[in-house]
Design a protein around this motif. Sequence first.
Motif, short mmCIF file in Angstrom:
data_model
loop_
_atom_site.label_atom_id
_atom_site.label_comp_id
_atom_site.label_asym_id
_atom_site.label_seq_id
_atom_site.Cartn_x
_atom_site.Cartn_y
_atom_site.Cartn_z
N SER A 78 0.84 -1.20 0.00
CA SER A 78 0.00 0.00 0.00
C SER A 78 0.88 1.25 0.00
CB SER A 78 -0.89 0.01 1.25
OG SER A 78 -1.53 1.27 1.39
N PRO A 79 0.58 2.23 -0.85
CA PRO A 79 1.38 3.47 -0.87
C PRO A 79 1.34 4.23 0.45
CG PRO A 79 0.04 3.27 -2.86
CD PRO A 79 -0.43 2.20 -1.91
N SER A 80 0.35 3.93 1.28
CA SER A 80 0.23 4.62 2.56
C SER A 80 0.75 3.78 3.73
CB SER A 80 -1.23 5.00 2.82
OG SER A 80 -2.06 3.83 2.85
N SER A 81 1.54 2.75 3.44
CA SER A 81 2.08 1.88 4.49
C SER A 81 2.83 2.71 5.53
CB SER A 81 3.04 0.85 3.87
OG SER A 81 2.36 -0.01 3.00
N GLN A 82 2.56 2.40 6.80
CA GLN A 82 3.18 3.15 7.90
C GLN A 82 4.04 2.29 8.81
OE1 GLN A 82 -0.22 5.08 9.79
NE2 GLN A 82 0.18 6.94 8.61
N VAL A 83 3.74 0.99 8.90
CA VAL A 83 4.47 0.13 9.83
C VAL A 83 5.16 -0.99 9.05
CG1 VAL A 83 4.33 -1.40 11.84
CG2 VAL A 83 2.82 0.60 11.67
N LEU A 84 6.47 -1.08 9.22
CA LEU A 84 7.28 -2.14 8.62
C LEU A 84 7.76 -3.08 9.71
CD1 LEU A 84 9.09 -3.45 6.36
CD2 LEU A 84 10.81 -1.73 6.94
N ALA A 121 0.26 -5.96 13.32
CA ALA A 121 0.32 -4.49 13.27
C ALA A 121 0.94 -3.96 11.99
CB ALA A 121 1.11 -3.97 14.47
N ALA A 122 1.63 -4.82 11.24
CA ALA A 122 2.46 -4.36 10.13
C ALA A 122 1.71 -4.22 8.81
CB ALA A 122 3.64 -5.30 9.95
N ASP A 123 2.05 -3.17 8.08
CA ASP A 123 1.57 -3.00 6.70
C ASP A 123 2.47 -3.75 5.73
OD1 ASP A 123 -0.57 -1.00 7.26
OD2 ASP A 123 1.14 0.20 7.93
N ILE A 124 3.76 -3.81 6.06
CA ILE A 124 4.73 -4.58 5.28
C ILE A 124 5.50 -5.48 6.23
CG2 ILE A 124 6.76 -4.49 3.76
CD1 ILE A 124 5.86 -1.70 2.88
N VAL A 125 5.54 -6.77 5.92
CA VAL A 125 6.32 -7.73 6.70
C VAL A 125 7.42 -8.25 5.78
CG1 VAL A 125 6.33 -9.89 8.00
CG2 VAL A 125 4.30 -8.41 8.04
N SER A 126 8.67 -7.98 6.14
CA SER A 126 9.81 -8.43 5.33
C SER A 126 10.59 -9.47 6.13
CB SER A 126 10.72 -7.25 4.97
OG SER A 126 11.76 -7.65 4.10
N CYS A 127 10.84 -10.63 5.53
CA CYS A 127 11.49 -11.75 6.22
C CYS A 127 12.81 -12.10 5.56
CB CYS A 127 10.59 -12.98 6.21
SG CYS A 127 8.97 -12.74 6.97
N ALA A 128 13.86 -12.19 6.37
CA ALA A 128 15.18 -12.60 5.86
C ALA A 128 15.83 -13.49 6.91
CB ALA A 128 16.04 -11.40 5.54
N THR A 129 15.45 -14.76 6.91
CA THR A 129 15.96 -15.72 7.89
C THR A 129 16.33 -17.02 7.19
OG1 THR A 129 13.88 -16.88 8.41
CG2 THR A 129 14.28 -14.77 9.52
N LEU A 152 -1.93 -11.79 9.54
CA LEU A 152 -1.76 -10.69 8.58
C LEU A 152 -3.05 -9.87 8.46
CD1 LEU A 152 0.07 -12.65 5.74
CD2 LEU A 152 1.09 -10.82 7.12
N LYS A 153 -2.92 -8.58 8.57
CA LYS A 153 -4.11 -7.74 8.47
C LYS A 153 -4.45 -7.47 7.01
CE LYS A 153 -1.98 -3.12 8.86
NZ LYS A 153 -1.91 -1.90 9.68
N GLY A 154 -5.70 -7.11 6.76
CA GLY A 154 -6.11 -6.78 5.40
C GLY A 154 -5.26 -5.65 4.85
N GLY A 155 -4.80 -5.81 3.61
CA GLY A 155 -3.98 -4.81 2.97
C GLY A 155 -2.49 -4.97 3.20
N ALA A 156 -2.09 -6.01 3.95
CA ALA A 156 -0.67 -6.21 4.25
C ALA A 156 0.08 -6.76 3.04
CB ALA A 156 -0.51 -7.15 5.43
N HIS A 157 1.37 -6.49 3.02
CA HIS A 157 2.26 -7.05 2.00
C HIS A 157 3.33 -7.86 2.70
CE1 HIS A 157 4.88 -7.62 -1.38
NE2 HIS A 157 5.83 -6.85 -0.89
N LEU A 158 3.50 -9.12 2.27
CA LEU A 158 4.48 -10.03 2.86
C LEU A 158 5.62 -10.25 1.89
CD1 LEU A 158 5.39 -12.05 5.04
CD2 LEU A 158 3.86 -13.75 4.00
#
Length: 331
Positions: free
Chosen positions: A131-137, A203-211, A223-229
């Motif tokens: 989402s262009p309005s993502s606030q929490v990573l 809580a996250a708008d974007i969840v980035s995983c590097a494990t 995952l909340k609606g509108g989230a990007h994984l």
Amino acid sequence: MATTAPPFVFIDAPTLRSTLSYKNLIGHLQTTLPAASTTLQSPTRHAHPTSATASLLLMPCWSLSPSLPYIGVKLVTHHHNNNSLRLPSIHATFTLFHSLTGQPLAAMDGGELTLLRTSCISALASVYLSSPSSQVLLMVGAGSLAPHLIKAHLTTRPSITRVLIWNRSIDRAKTLSEKMGVEFEADGISFEHTERLEEAVGAADIVSCATNSEAPLVAGARLKGGAHLDLVGSFKPSMRECDDEAIRRGRVFVDNEAAMEEAGELVGAFERGVISRREVAGGLVELVKGEKTGRRDVNEITVFKSVGSATWDVLAAQLVYETLIKAQNGQ
């Protein structure tokens, strides 16, 4: 008449970092991928286990176009147990050749090149999928790739005001959050470490995983609606960073087709009938070209799975090499 050989340069990690910015590399990938995807030949990587916990990867790529006159080869070692030694699990070297003459042009730190191009590929995908309005990573993992992913995502989503960091070792998450907080203090971005992964995912708008996880970490139900994984860590079928529910709920995109053969999240989902290969919505090049539609509405959950490609390496190496040579020539 003899042709003057181009200068051979060695590009170490500090030089790479000072030469490339996330903004420039993301822009370069976005503008060059459409044409390069048809002119660059990138065969399946060679992967060879060297022990029960280590492997060697060979990633070649070459151009068929004189306008992109390069051959590149990356050699990568992956040692899973290096985390316990406080060492990066991945080391690499990259060699760039001139495709028309075969002359070597540059040797560069392949590890740093990989960190930069991997994070920028994720951030480029985010342009189309988050989402262009993502606030929490939320950053899941606090290894060597984590700060690059955070910075790259902040580049394409300047709306982010809060970054949460989770790691199995809470001390590593705390150290990274403190370091990033100091670096971005003037930008007013809040950095926090957390022990509550499920709560952070929600809580996250974007969840980035590097494990290097072989057990799911991100619960799709959270995952909340509108989230990007954004899934970056896994590169073999035994590795998984999210559960089947995340794949089922999300609209899935990949960096290239190899992800459907190598990524444990997808291989397992196919085998268990969670989704079919036909239900993978598209690849990164298709998104950039506009052949596939990215995010369709504010409530859609999107998933991007990357496993890497020698194509990304050559394009990143092209930018750093040409930028450095121009600087040396005073251009």
